[in-house]
Structures are given as C-alpha cells and as structure tokens.
Design a protein around this motif. Structure first.
Motif, PDB file in Angstrom:
ATOM      1  N   VAL A  11     -42.345   2.037   0.538  1.00 27.18           N
ATOM      2  CA  VAL A  11     -42.709   2.514  -0.797  1.00 27.18           C
ATOM      3  C   VAL A  11     -41.728   3.622  -1.135  1.00 27.18           C
ATOM      4  CG1 VAL A  11     -44.545   3.441  -2.245  1.00 27.18           C
ATOM      5  CG2 VAL A  11     -45.116   1.964  -0.295  1.00 27.18           C
ATOM      6  N   MET A  12     -40.853   3.355  -2.098  1.00 23.41           N
ATOM      7  CA  MET A  12     -39.700   4.220  -2.325  1.00 23.41           C
ATOM      8  C   MET A  12     -39.734   4.879  -3.714  1.00 23.41           C
ATOM      9  SD  MET A  12     -37.587   4.285   0.344  1.00 23.41           S
ATOM     10  CE  MET A  12     -39.011   4.454   1.425  1.00 23.41           C
ATOM     11  N   PRO A  13     -39.114   6.059  -3.850  1.00 27.00           N
ATOM     12  CA  PRO A  13     -39.124   6.807  -5.100  1.00 27.00           C
ATOM     13  C   PRO A  13     -37.898   6.515  -5.948  1.00 27.00           C
ATOM     14  CG  PRO A  13     -38.194   8.175  -3.414  1.00 27.00           C
ATOM     15  CD  PRO A  13     -38.460   6.826  -2.775  1.00 27.00           C
ATOM     16  N   TRP A  14     -37.891   7.084  -7.147  1.00 26.69           N
ATOM     17  CA  TRP A  14     -36.844   6.792  -8.121  1.00 26.69           C
ATOM     18  C   TRP A  14     -35.649   7.727  -8.039  1.00 26.69           C
ATOM     19  CZ3 TRP A  14     -36.256  11.338 -10.447  1.00 26.69           C
ATOM     20  CH2 TRP A  14     -37.364  12.194 -10.503  1.00 26.69           C
ATOM     21  N   ASN A  15     -35.753   8.857  -7.352  1.00 27.84           N
ATOM     22  CA  ASN A  15     -34.725   9.896  -7.529  1.00 27.84           C
ATOM     23  C   ASN A  15     -33.393   9.576  -6.848  1.00 27.84           C
ATOM     24  OD1 ASN A  15     -36.208  10.306  -5.125  1.00 27.84           O
ATOM     25  ND2 ASN A  15     -35.619  12.458  -5.036  1.00 27.84           N
ATOM     26  N   PHE A  16     -33.413   8.796  -5.779  1.00 26.10           N
ATOM     27  CA  PHE A  16     -32.187   8.259  -5.186  1.00 26.10           C
ATOM     28  C   PHE A  16     -32.414   6.756  -5.024  1.00 26.10           C
ATOM     29  CE2 PHE A  16     -31.977  12.701  -4.087  1.00 26.10           C
ATOM     30  CZ  PHE A  16     -30.637  13.012  -4.222  1.00 26.10           C
ATOM     31  N   PRO A  17     -32.272   5.997  -6.090  1.00 30.00           N
ATOM     32  CA  PRO A  17     -32.737   4.604  -6.086  1.00 30.00           C
ATOM     33  C   PRO A  17     -32.088   3.722  -5.037  1.00 30.00           C
ATOM     34  CG  PRO A  17     -32.307   5.353  -8.327  1.00 30.00           C
ATOM     35  CD  PRO A  17     -31.776   6.403  -7.410  1.00 30.00           C
ATOM     36  N   VAL A  18     -30.833   3.995  -4.687  1.00 26.04           N
ATOM     37  CA  VAL A  18     -30.142   3.200  -3.668  1.00 26.04           C
ATOM     38  C   VAL A  18     -30.210   3.887  -2.309  1.00 26.04           C
ATOM     39  CG1 VAL A  18     -27.928   2.207  -2.964  1.00 26.04           C
ATOM     40  CG2 VAL A  18     -28.622   2.133  -5.368  1.00 26.04           C
ATOM     41  N   TRP A  19     -29.837   5.144  -2.244  1.00 27.71           N
ATOM     42  CA  TRP A  19     -29.736   5.847  -0.969  1.00 27.71           C
ATOM     43  C   TRP A  19     -31.079   5.910  -0.241  1.00 27.71           C
ATOM     44  CZ3 TRP A  19     -27.661   7.056   3.258  1.00 27.71           C
ATOM     45  CH2 TRP A  19     -28.028   8.164   4.007  1.00 27.71           C
ATOM     46  N   GLN A  20     -32.171   6.230  -0.955  1.00 29.82           N
ATOM     47  CA  GLN A  20     -33.469   6.313  -0.283  1.00 29.82           C
ATOM     48  C   GLN A  20     -33.822   4.988   0.380  1.00 29.82           C
ATOM     49  OE1 GLN A  20     -35.253  10.204  -1.862  1.00 29.82           O
ATOM     50  NE2 GLN A  20     -35.626   8.933  -0.111  1.00 29.82           N
ATOM     51  N   VAL A  21     -33.512   3.883  -0.285  1.00 33.66           N
ATOM     52  CA  VAL A  21     -33.820   2.567   0.275  1.00 33.66           C
ATOM     53  C   VAL A  21     -32.905   2.262   1.456  1.00 33.66           C
ATOM     54  CG1 VAL A  21     -33.905   0.091  -0.190  1.00 33.66           C
ATOM     55  CG2 VAL A  21     -34.700   1.713  -1.925  1.00 33.66           C
ATOM     56  N   LEU A  22     -31.598   2.499   1.273  1.00 36.66           N
ATOM     57  CA  LEU A  22     -30.639   2.119   2.314  1.00 36.66           C
ATOM     58  C   LEU A  22     -30.793   2.958   3.573  1.00 36.66           C
ATOM     59  CD1 LEU A  22     -28.354  -0.122   2.150  1.00 36.66           C
ATOM     60  CD2 LEU A  22     -29.500   0.420   0.005  1.00 36.66           C
ATOM     61  N   ARG A  23     -31.130   4.225   3.426  1.00 35.93           N
ATOM     62  CA  ARG A  23     -31.231   5.053   4.640  1.00 35.93           C
ATOM     63  C   ARG A  23     -32.415   4.615   5.497  1.00 35.93           C
ATOM     64  NH1 ARG A  23     -33.117  10.958   2.269  1.00 35.93           N
ATOM     65  NH2 ARG A  23     -35.353  10.661   2.527  1.00 35.93           N
ATOM     66  N   PHE A  24     -33.421   4.000   4.883  1.00 33.59           N
ATOM     67  CA  PHE A  24     -34.498   3.377   5.662  1.00 33.59           C
ATOM     68  C   PHE A  24     -34.128   1.966   6.090  1.00 33.59           C
ATOM     69  CE2 PHE A  24     -37.443  -0.058   4.551  1.00 33.59           C
ATOM     70  CZ  PHE A  24     -38.196  -0.107   5.727  1.00 33.59           C
ATOM     71  N   ALA A  25     -33.629   1.165   5.146  1.00 31.51           N
ATOM     72  CA  ALA A  25     -33.472  -0.266   5.384  1.00 31.51           C
ATOM     73  C   ALA A  25     -32.380  -0.575   6.393  1.00 31.51           C
ATOM     74  CB  ALA A  25     -33.181  -0.985   4.071  1.00 31.51           C
ATOM     75  N   VAL A  26     -31.278   0.160   6.372  1.00 31.27           N
ATOM     76  CA  VAL A  26     -30.159  -0.153   7.271  1.00 31.27           C
ATOM     77  C   VAL A  26     -30.585  -0.059   8.740  1.00 31.27           C
ATOM     78  CG1 VAL A  26     -27.903   0.638   8.076  1.00 31.27           C
ATOM     79  CG2 VAL A  26     -28.311   0.305   5.634  1.00 31.27           C
ATOM     80  N   PRO A  27     -31.138   1.065   9.203  1.00 28.94           N
ATOM     81  CA  PRO A  27     -31.566   1.088  10.605  1.00 28.94           C
ATOM     82  C   PRO A  27     -32.729   0.150  10.898  1.00 28.94           C
ATOM     83  CG  PRO A  27     -32.190   3.118   9.485  1.00 28.94           C
ATOM     84  CD  PRO A  27     -31.275   2.393   8.569  1.00 28.94           C
TER      85      PRO A  27
END
Length: 457
Positions: free
Chosen positions: A126-142
């Motif tokens: 469940v991700m927020p809007w303030n860093f739409p790509v980075w917040q997702v990628l920093r979780f999703a990549v690892p």
C-alpha cells in the motif's frame, strides 16, 4: 470511475475504471500463481532481470517523470531523479543480491547447519503518492529479488504512475502477472485491504503512509499473524550546534525541508538551533527560503511545486494558523498562493516549541518550524520531544560530538553534517510512531523472506 487531477492547475488528467470484485479476484489469483513460479527461479536468473529493469527505467525516464509531475506536482528535475535512483537501486541488488541471499553456514559440532533466506510468496504493498515511483521501487526491487510477487495498491491520485510502473516491469522481462496494480474505488479501499491481508494467498503486507492507515494495516496483519512493515510519518529534527558551519548548515536546511515541496516523511521539519548562533542561522535560512522559485513544476527553474491535493493545503494552513495563535512568529510565507493550482508559500515559523502543531505534528508541505535551544543538552531534549522517530540530522564542527549527541535521540537514521536521505546501501525505516521494519540494503532484501534454519545430522 477514478479521476486524476493536475495539482498545478486543477485540471482533470485522466479517468480510470475501478476493478470489479471479479476482476480483483482474477488479478490476485494470477499474481499468486506468478509469485509461486517466480520463487522457484534461481537467484542468479532473478537478478539478471533487475539489470534489465534498470535499463528499462532509464529508457522510460522521460515518460515516467512526466506522469509523476503531472499527477502530483513534483518539480520535473526531482521526478527524473526519482527514476534514476530507482535504476541505481535495481543495479545495487543485481550486484549484491546473491551475496545477501546466500546460505549462511553455522559451525555446530557433528551436524551440517545453515541459515537460508527463502521466498514467502505474494506481498501486498500500500503505497503513497509523494514519491510515486521511488516508494514502489525501493520496496519492489528487493522483494522481487528475494523471489516474491508484488500486489500494488497505489494512491488513487497517481493511478497513471502505478499502471506505468507495472508496464515497466513487464517490459523489463518480469513475468506478466508478477507485479500487478489494483485500481480500487476510494470508499472501498479499507475493506479491500483488510480482506486481502486476510487472504491466504497474501503472505505479507507493507505500507508507507499515515499513522491512521498504518494502524489499520498493522492490526489487520496482526489478526492473521502475517509479517508487516510500516513506514509512517516523520517530524525529523535538524539540529544546529554552536560550533557548526552555519553557512553550510543553513544552505543544507533549505534543501532538507523543501525537497519535493516539503512533501516527504523524511524531510527535516523541526530546526533546533543553539541560541548562540540562532540569529545568524535564521537570517541565512530565511534568505535561502525566500529565494526558492514557486510555480509550474515542468519549469526547470522552479524549486517548489504545488501540494498534491487541495485538502492537504488546507490542512497545512490550519497547522500554520494554530501555531501562530500559540505564539509562533511568521518570518516568511504563511499562506496559499493565489491563482489556479494548490500552491503554498515556502514558510518559516520561529519561536516554535512543544505544544504547537508545527512542532508536534507532521507538517506535510513547505513549512519549517525553528526552535531555539539554550545549549546542546536542551537541543537533544527538543529533538527527542516527538512521537516520531524516522531521521535525524546534526550539524557540528566536531563529528564525533555529533554522533554522541545522536545516540541520545531515538531515530531510524542519524546523519551528521549531512541531509537525511535514503540510499540502497543502508537500511531505511523508523522507530516509535514512524513505524517498524526496514527497506533497502541487506535488511530490506531479507524483510520478506523466510529466515529458515537447516540442521542436518
């Protein structure tokens, strides 16, 4: 229908159809099956796809950054930086993932024993809007490197970004259903998330967002004994001691507070300055703040764009007004900018203290609260006078002294003579009401694995 709005002018960007219950069920089933298959793929093969992901992110950077800026108002240069940071993170795990996930032998007489880090399945994010790509990628990549799947429920106002991220993963060569986006009507989100957490096909959940949302997600995960990671609010202290380089500290303070137009959990929010240098720091800081260009986030000369939504601007105004009523002093900004869009003036309040909203609460926008400390001990006391514990920045001419002071203040990260930032090489996460669990580095890669003991006699 879900509608996205350009916060720089209030105009509609796009509409998206919310998924029906049957469509949601289909997506979850497909993602769970893809995660099970992905977990059986050898680590080296999984990491190879991360290298392609980095290339795909860079190749798509212009389009991705444009969507981010349009949907939440991030200045275009910062949006591009968000994409590049995501690519660097993918490269980091491509290079280091095998080492971090390798079995760890344990020396025990008479047996073979080791610790293994194994995939757990499908992880809900469940991700927020303030860093739409980075917040997702920093979780999703690892998480993907560890052999898991990703089910993304992004903020509705960045729905276009969420769907673009899903497309980037597919283009990089990840299995079609391994990273899926859920598009859910706002009124249905709480019930949908709780139901998904309880679903046996969901192995764990992570949330970056508000304390209220974090409490709901953490409680739901606890009821079904599932792992959760929460990255919540922050009210980071930026401590300036009397022996600091005040010119450097003031310049860094402007960056620390007003990056992403102040819409970051890890932005410095409370500036705690020793009395001996307070006047000089405030003067330099205010000059820097007043020099920030506010306006169209697609203009590369602009440093501060709009807030992402008008209700966020209204909430910030209430915090400023209440703090002034409680005795704070306004020395810059303080109000919304007239005209279209959701702009707010870069604002500095001095004379703040515990008991004022600007000091006690998370201010999510371009507002800085300055408090004056009698001495270093008082500075440490003020810095720790918060329910949050995400980041901490200390400025001093004696770095060892800065480290000693940092040990007296609870936070997930402490930076001395530097602005707090996330980096794939070191863990990121909070303490107290800022949440629990860690993202990035080895800790982030292992968060969503089964740390399994093998004992062979």
């Amino acid at each position: 229908m879900i509608t996205t709005i350009n916060p720089a002018n209030g105009n509609m960007l796009a509409t998206y159809g919310a998924m029906t219950p049957a469509e949601l069920e289909q997506v979850v089933g497909q993602a769970a099956a893809a995660a099970a298959e992905w977990g059986a793929v050898p680590v080296a093969a999984r990491l190879d796809v991360l290298t392609r992901l980095a290339a795909e992110l860079r190749g798509s950077a212009d389009d991705l950054a444009a969507v981010v800026t349009a949907e939440m108002g991030k200045p275009i240069g910062e949006a591009e930086g968000e994409i590049e940071k995501s690519a660097v993170t993918a490269e980091y795990y491509a290079a280091k993932g095998a080492e971090i996930l390798a079995d760890e032998p344990v020396a025990i007489d008479g047996v073979r024993a080791w610790v293994s880090y194994e995939p757990i399945g499908l992880v809900l994010a469940v991700m927020p809007w303030n860093f739409p790509v980075w917040q997702v990628l920093r979780f999703a990549v690892p998480t993907l490197a560890a052999g898991n799947g990703v089910l993304l429920k992004h903020s509705l106002n960045v729905t276009g970004s969420a769907l673009a991220i899903e497309a980037v993963f597919r283009a990089a060569g990840f299995p079609e259903h391994l990273v899926r986006t859920l598009v859910v009507e706002e009124a249905d989100v709480p019930e949908t998330i709780e139901r998904l957490i309880a679903d046996d096909r969901i192995a764990a959940v992570t949330l970056t967002g508000s304390n209220r949302a974090g409490a709901a997600v953490g409680a739901a995960a606890g009821r079904v004994s599932k792992k959760s990671v929460l990255e919540l609010g922050g009210s980071d202290a930026f401590v300036v001691l009397a022996d600091a380089n005040i010119e450097a500290a003031a310049a860094a303070a402007v960056r620390a507070r007003f990056t992403n137009s102040g819409q970051s959990c890890v932005c410095a929010k409370r500036f705690i300055v020793e009395a001996a240098v307070a006047d000089e720091f405030i003067e330099r800081f205010v000059v820097g703040v007043k020099g920030l260009a506010v306006g169209d986030p697609t203009d590369r000369s602009v440093a501060v764009g709009p807030l992402a939504r008008d209700d966020l601007r209204a909430a910030l105004q209430r915090q400023v007004d209440a703090s002034l009523a409680a005795g704070a002093v306004l020395v810059a900004g303080g109000a919304s900018v007239d005209g279209p869009g959701y702009f707010f003036e870069p604002t500095v309040l001095t004379g703040t203290a515990p008991g004022m909203p600007a000091f006690d609460e998370e201010t999510f926008g371009p507002v800085a609260a300055v408090a004056v400390a009698r001495d270093a001990d008082h500075a440490a006391e003020l810095a720790g006078a918060t329910p949050y514990g995400l980041g901490l920045s200390i400025w001093t001419g004696d770095p060892d002294r800065g480290v000693r002071l940092a040990r007296r203040i609870t936070s997930g990260a402490a930076f001395v003579n530097a602005v707090v930032a996330s980096d794939p090489r070191v863990p990121f996460g909070g303490t107290k009401r800022s949440g629990y669990g860690r993202e990035l580095a080895a800790a982030g890669l292992r968060e969503f694995t089964n740390t399994r003991t093998y004992w062979v006699a």
